[in-house]
Scaffold this active site. Structure first.
Site, PDB file in Angstrom:
ATOM      1  N   LYS A   1     -12.343   6.080   0.391  1.00  0.00           N
ATOM      2  CA  LYS A   1     -11.391   6.893   1.154  1.00  0.00           C
ATOM      3  C   LYS A   1     -10.067   6.857   0.415  1.00  0.00           C
ATOM      4  O   LYS A   1      -9.411   5.828   0.350  1.00  0.00           O
ATOM      5  CB  LYS A   1     -11.191   6.310   2.561  1.00  0.00           C
ATOM      6  CG  LYS A   1     -10.150   7.049   3.374  1.00  0.00           C
ATOM      7  CD  LYS A   1      -9.540   6.133   4.431  1.00  0.00           C
ATOM      8  CE  LYS A   1      -8.261   6.688   5.034  1.00  0.00           C
ATOM      9  NZ  LYS A   1      -7.196   7.055   4.099  1.00  0.00           N
TER      10      LYS A   1
ATOM     11  N   GLY B   1      -3.233  -1.883   0.476  1.00  0.00           N
ATOM     12  CA  GLY B   1      -2.318  -1.239   1.418  1.00  0.00           C
ATOM     13  C   GLY B   1      -1.451  -2.289   2.094  1.00  0.00           C
ATOM     14  O   GLY B   1      -1.219  -3.367   1.545  1.00  0.00           O
ATOM     15  N   SER B   2      -1.017  -1.994   3.305  1.00  0.00           N
ATOM     16  CA  SER B   2      -0.086  -2.896   3.985  1.00  0.00           C
ATOM     17  C   SER B   2      -0.810  -4.134   4.523  1.00  0.00           C
ATOM     18  O   SER B   2      -2.014  -4.104   4.785  1.00  0.00           O
ATOM     19  CB  SER B   2       0.569  -2.169   5.161  1.00  0.00           C
ATOM     20  OG  SER B   2      -0.387  -1.943   6.171  1.00  0.00           O
TER      21      SER B   2
ATOM     22  N   GLU C   1      -5.567  -6.427  -1.097  1.00  0.00           N
ATOM     23  CA  GLU C   1      -4.386  -6.495  -1.956  1.00  0.00           C
ATOM     24  C   GLU C   1      -3.276  -5.815  -1.181  1.00  0.00           C
ATOM     25  O   GLU C   1      -3.359  -4.626  -0.901  1.00  0.00           O
ATOM     26  CB  GLU C   1      -4.681  -5.803  -3.288  1.00  0.00           C
ATOM     27  CG  GLU C   1      -3.817  -6.325  -4.421  1.00  0.00           C
ATOM     28  CD  GLU C   1      -2.449  -5.673  -4.450  1.00  0.00           C
ATOM     29  OE1 GLU C   1      -1.465  -6.369  -4.127  1.00  0.00           O
ATOM     30  OE2 GLU C   1      -2.365  -4.487  -4.743  1.00  0.00           O
TER      31      GLU C   1
ATOM     32  N   CYS D   1       3.657  -2.168  -4.919  1.00  0.00           N
ATOM     33  CA  CYS D   1       3.618  -3.507  -4.307  1.00  0.00           C
ATOM     34  C   CYS D   1       4.210  -4.522  -5.266  1.00  0.00           C
ATOM     35  O   CYS D   1       4.579  -5.614  -4.852  1.00  0.00           O
ATOM     36  CB  CYS D   1       2.237  -3.908  -3.809  1.00  0.00           C
ATOM     37  SG  CYS D   1       0.908  -3.144  -4.622  1.00  0.00           S
TER      38      CYS D   1
ATOM     39  N   GLU E   1       8.901  -6.509   3.342  1.00  0.00           N
ATOM     40  CA  GLU E   1       8.639  -5.440   2.364  1.00  0.00           C
ATOM     41  C   GLU E   1       9.189  -4.120   2.902  1.00  0.00           C
ATOM     42  O   GLU E   1       8.931  -3.738   4.026  1.00  0.00           O
ATOM     43  CB  GLU E   1       7.133  -5.309   2.117  1.00  0.00           C
ATOM     44  CG  GLU E   1       6.839  -4.289   1.031  1.00  0.00           C
ATOM     45  CD  GLU E   1       5.370  -4.234   0.627  1.00  0.00           C
ATOM     46  OE1 GLU E   1       4.520  -4.108   1.520  1.00  0.00           O
ATOM     47  OE2 GLU E   1       5.088  -4.314  -0.585  1.00  0.00           O
TER      48      GLU E   1
HETATM   49  C1  UN1 Z   1       1.051  -1.515  -7.276  1.00  0.00           C
HETATM   50  O1  UN1 Z   1       2.164  -2.028  -7.356  1.00  0.00           O
HETATM   51  O2  UN1 Z   1       0.656  -1.071  -6.200  1.00  0.00           O
HETATM   52  O3  UN1 Z   1       1.891  -3.430 -12.489  1.00  0.00           O
HETATM   53  C2  UN1 Z   1       0.174  -1.399  -8.465  1.00  0.00           C
HETATM   54  C3  UN1 Z   1       2.173  -2.304 -12.114  1.00  0.00           C
HETATM   55  C4  UN1 Z   1       1.119  -1.231 -12.151  1.00  0.00           C
HETATM   56  C5  UN1 Z   1       0.233  -1.326 -10.955  1.00  0.00           C
HETATM   57  C6  UN1 Z   1       0.992  -1.500  -9.691  1.00  0.00           C
HETATM   58  N1  UN1 Z   1       0.350  -1.348 -13.358  1.00  0.00           N
HETATM   59  O4  UN1 Z   1       3.271  -2.057 -11.681  1.00  0.00           O
END
Ligand code: UN1
Length: 496
Positions: free
Chosen positions: A176, A229-230, A251, A285, A386
């Site tokens: 999804k 996601g969150s 993650e 993230c 965050e």
């Molecule tokens: C993310 O922050 O959701 O290291 C992924 C990075 C990217 C991947 C980020 N290669 O900022």
């Protein structure tokens, strides 16, 4: 002109949602621009996709891994040929600037090349047996149908982190995409099918979390689930997966800090902070949302950073001169606004930005000014939670030890960074920062696909994407014993 209609991809066919419902996907830089009309799917579409994946698994698992890998490699070559086209579509769909969307497609290419190599590795172990004339080994087996729920900030890279290792290991997939960025996932799928991926091996079901994500996580025939996601949604996915004992990789959030010590190369740190905090409009993230600066250079650094941040060109990412694009949608802008207000109420000093942009160039998109709070106390909510927007908190500290303590003093542990020329302090930071990623003299973003990606504490649940971590997640061990003694031999019993 009527917007193009995109369908779900199930069992190798383009199909409408069972309910017939659809939704519009809009350009966040200009909401008058409709990217397309996408299927608003529900549980019935998920059921169809899982049955297709289940059927395809019986054939795909028997395709030799090096052959599976060749398809993935070819998909990487196709993505490289289409890099500019897909990057441009991604900027329209997601908003980040072209330089970054080219990077996002490249990250999928890198993942394809790396995972194609795994077709000829996927190493297991052969070990001696404790008994004579007996052979022992551990091999990696596919799991089955893997469910995947992807975020909007890396709409091709992150789906590639999930799909490609799963595929090379012999699994089939139901994915999804985020509702804001389905097209980029469909483009990745197109590269895979054009490369020769058989029907039913990857199935894409578009729509919203509760209507599509939840049925994927709950489905009895989905054997593993991977979510990015969150933390809030991740918790629900984790609890759901636990009920049927599915392996589950989560993650989630970050509150990533850059530490700048008195001896740092400040020019370098300045470029790093601007990129780490305002790249992808702060919507990674791994984004740097805290900068912990030693007092000897604090004011000088703050002044230079504010000067540069106020001059960043914010606008439509399709314009090559633009440095920062919009946020993904209205809701994200509202969250950023909420946190700016919280920061002000908490007594942090707002020294740059702080507002949504409404000039004629910005009025149709979700733009927000690069925002900097100074003199932030590490306990304030803007330094703990965050935000996922272009908001940075500067925290002054006296010492290296205090900097490490503050860096670690949040519930997240994804990325981190230290700027120093002192090798001893750099090594202590590498050891003592409790996070999944630490950079030395580089910002918190820029992870490469062949290294494990993920974090500690509320960032994740112990799994890693990228590199070998992904192969570990998408396989399960089978231990095999072959007794060629022609007699009953009893482990642990026949000890003489
Ligand atoms: C993310 O922050 O959701 O290291 C992924 C990075 C990217 C991947 C980020 N290669 O900022």
């Amino acid at each position: 002109m009527a917007a193009k209609v995109f369908k779900n991809f199930i069992g190798g066919e383009w199909v409408e949602s069972r309910s017939g419902q659809t939704y519009e996907n809009l350009n966040p830089a200009d909401t008058r621009d409709v990217i397309g009309v996408f299927q608003r799917s529900d549980k019935r579409d998920v059921d169809d996709a899982v049955s297709a994946a289940r059927q395809a698994f019986e054939r795909w698992r028997l395709v030799p891994a090096p052959k599976r890998a060749e398809i993935i490699y070819r998909a990487g070559e196709i993505l490289l040929e289409r890099k500019e086209e897909y990057a441009r579509l991604m900027t329209r769909e997601m908003g980040k600037v072209l330089k970054e969307t080219r990077g996002d497609v490249q990250e999928a290419v890198d993942t394809a090349y790396y995972m194609a190599g795994e077709g000829r590795r996927q190493f297991g172990a052969t070990v001696p047996s404790e008994l004579p004339n007996k052979f022992a080994m551990a091999v990696r087996m596919p799991i089955g149908v893997c469910g995947m729920i992807a975020p909007w900030n890396f709409p091709m890279a992150i789906p590639s982190w999930k799909l490609l290792p799963a595929l090379v290991c012999g699994n089939t997939c139901v994915i999804k995409p985020a509702e804001d960025t389905p097209l980029s996932t469909l483009n990745l799928l197109k590269a895979l099918t054009d490369a020769g991926l058989p029907k039913g091996v990857v199935n894409v079901v578009t729509g919203f979390g509760p209507e599509v994500g939840a049925p994927i996580a709950e489905h009895a025939n989905v054997q593993a689930i991977s979510f990015t996601g969150s933390s809030e949604v991740g918790r629900t996915v984790g609890v759901t997966a636990a009920q049927s004992f599915k392996p589950c990789s989560l993650e989630m959030g970050g509150k990533n800090a850059i530490i700048i010590l008195d001896d740092a190369n400040l020019d370098l740190a300045l470029d790093g902070v601007l990129w780490g905090a305002f790249g992808t409009t702060g919507q990674r993230c791994t984004a740097a949302s805290r900068v912990i600066v030693q007092k000897g250079v604090y004011r000088q650094f703050a002044d230079r950073l504010i000067y540069r941040a106020q001059r960043l060109k914010v606008g439509n990412g399709q314009d090559e001169s633009v440095e920062m694009g919009p946020q993904i949608n209205e809701q994200q802008v509202a969250t950023t606004e909420k946190y700016v207000q919280i920061g002000k109420n908490e007594g942090a000093k707002l020294e740059a930005g702080g507002k949504a942009l409404n000039t004629p160039d910005h009025v149709y998109g979700w733009f927000f000014e690069p925002t900097i709070f100074t003199d932030v106390n590490e306990k304030m909510r803007i330094a703990q939670e965050e935000i996922f927007g272009p908001v940075l908190s500067l925290i002054p500290v006296d010492s290296f030890d205090q900097a490490i303590e503050i860096a670690n003093g949040v519930t997240y542990g994804l990325s981190s960074s230290v700027y120093t020329r002192d090798v001893n302090k750099a090594f202590r930071a590498m050891r003592d920062i409790y996070a999944g990623i630490t950079y030395v003299n580089a910002p918190t973003i820029g992870a490469e696909v062949h290294l494990p990606f993920g974090g500690t504490k509320s960032t994740g649940n112990g799994h890693r994407e990228g590199g070998l971590g992904a192969i570990d997640f998408y396989t399960q061990w089978k231990s095999i014993y072959v007794d060629y003694s022609d007699r009953l031999q009893r482990a642990q019993i026949d000890t003489e």
